[in-house]
Design an enzyme around this catalytic site. Structure first.
Site: not given
Ligand SMILES: [Zn+2]
Length: 262
Positions: A121, A224, A241, A197, A157, A160, A103-104, A72
């Protein structure tokens, strides 16, 4: 173009002192970024979201989950901000105070020039340790791109040695406290909120426009289709948009005349 925006909406935006721009999946989809559901294609179509976007899924199969998020992230890298993202950055330069709450999980607002969008998010570009929560650098992109998607073991990491996880909010997880508090505070103190949106169905993020409306702010919606947020919106501008926002900015503040040649 004239019918895309109303002079009323443009006047309200032009006069607002504190503006919140609240964006959701539709904003990114116009740049070709697959929405969460649309991202379950190719290798991933046999999984459902709960098999890929929960802490349990990551614990059970970190390479599967990390691979999906890497795929993604690569899709986001290929995408470009559209005219609507640029218009949002222009709002930030024109309004006395403006903040983006999104929120994206992509970085399209940042790449369009927005200063410090609040990511409710989380972000595909902010991985962190799954055990000690130390931030980890995102992969540098020199690795071969997983076009069709594939299992990819997450990095370890540096502090750790536990697996690094995507810095996004998963099902069953709380929103990042600092981001949520900042968002609620901005929504409660703004005089105009532009919601763009988003269906207004994903809670608690969907509270943000409602907080603004309850506290007396003007709410302008750009989408829309009708959404449940129609009920709290003073103005509903129907359209993508990428077309509506530039027209709104132009009507609110105008643009300097391009230099004349000859
Ligand atoms: Zn750690």
């Amino acid at each position: 173009m004239a019918e895309l925006v109303t002079t009323e909406a443009a006047a309200m935006l032009g006069q607002a002192r504190r503006v919140v721009v609240f964006t959701g999946a539709g904003m990114s989809a116009e740049s070709g970024v697959p929405t969460f559901r649309d991202a379950l294609t190719g290798l991933w179509q046999r999984y459902d979201a709960h098999a890929l976007a929960t802490p349990e899924a990551f614990r059970d199969d970190p390479a599967l989950v990390w691979g999906w998020y890497e795929w993604r992230r690569c899709a986001v890298r290929r995408a470009q901000p559209h005219e609507g993202h640029l218009a949002v950055a222009a709002i930030e330069t024109h309004a006395p105070h403006a903040v983006v709450i999104t929120q994206n999980v992509d970085d399209l607002h940042e790449r369009a020039g927005s200063k410090a969008p609040v990511h409710l998010h989380g972000s595909l570009f902010a991985p962190r340790c799954s055990a000690c929560a130390q931030p980890a650098p995102p992969p540098d992109g020199t690795a071969e791109e997983p076009i069709e998607g594939r299992r990819t073991p997450p990095p370890r990491c540096a502090h750790c040695a536990a697996p690094v996880r995507p810095g996004v909010v998963w099902f069953g997880e709380a929103l990042p406290q600092q981001a949520l508090e900042a968002a609620v505070e901005e929504a409660a103190s703004c005089d105009l909120l532009l919601t763009v949106g988003t269906s207004g169905l994903v809670y608690p993020a969907a509270e943000i426009p409602q907080v603004a409306a309850r506290m007396g702010a003007t709410v302008i919606q750009v989408n829309p289709q009708p959404t449940p947020l129609d009920a709290v919106s003073d103005v509903n501008l129907r359209g993508p948009a990428a077309r509506v926002l530039p027209a709104l900015v132009q009507a609110a503040w105008g643009d300097p005349e391009p230099p004349q040649s000859g």
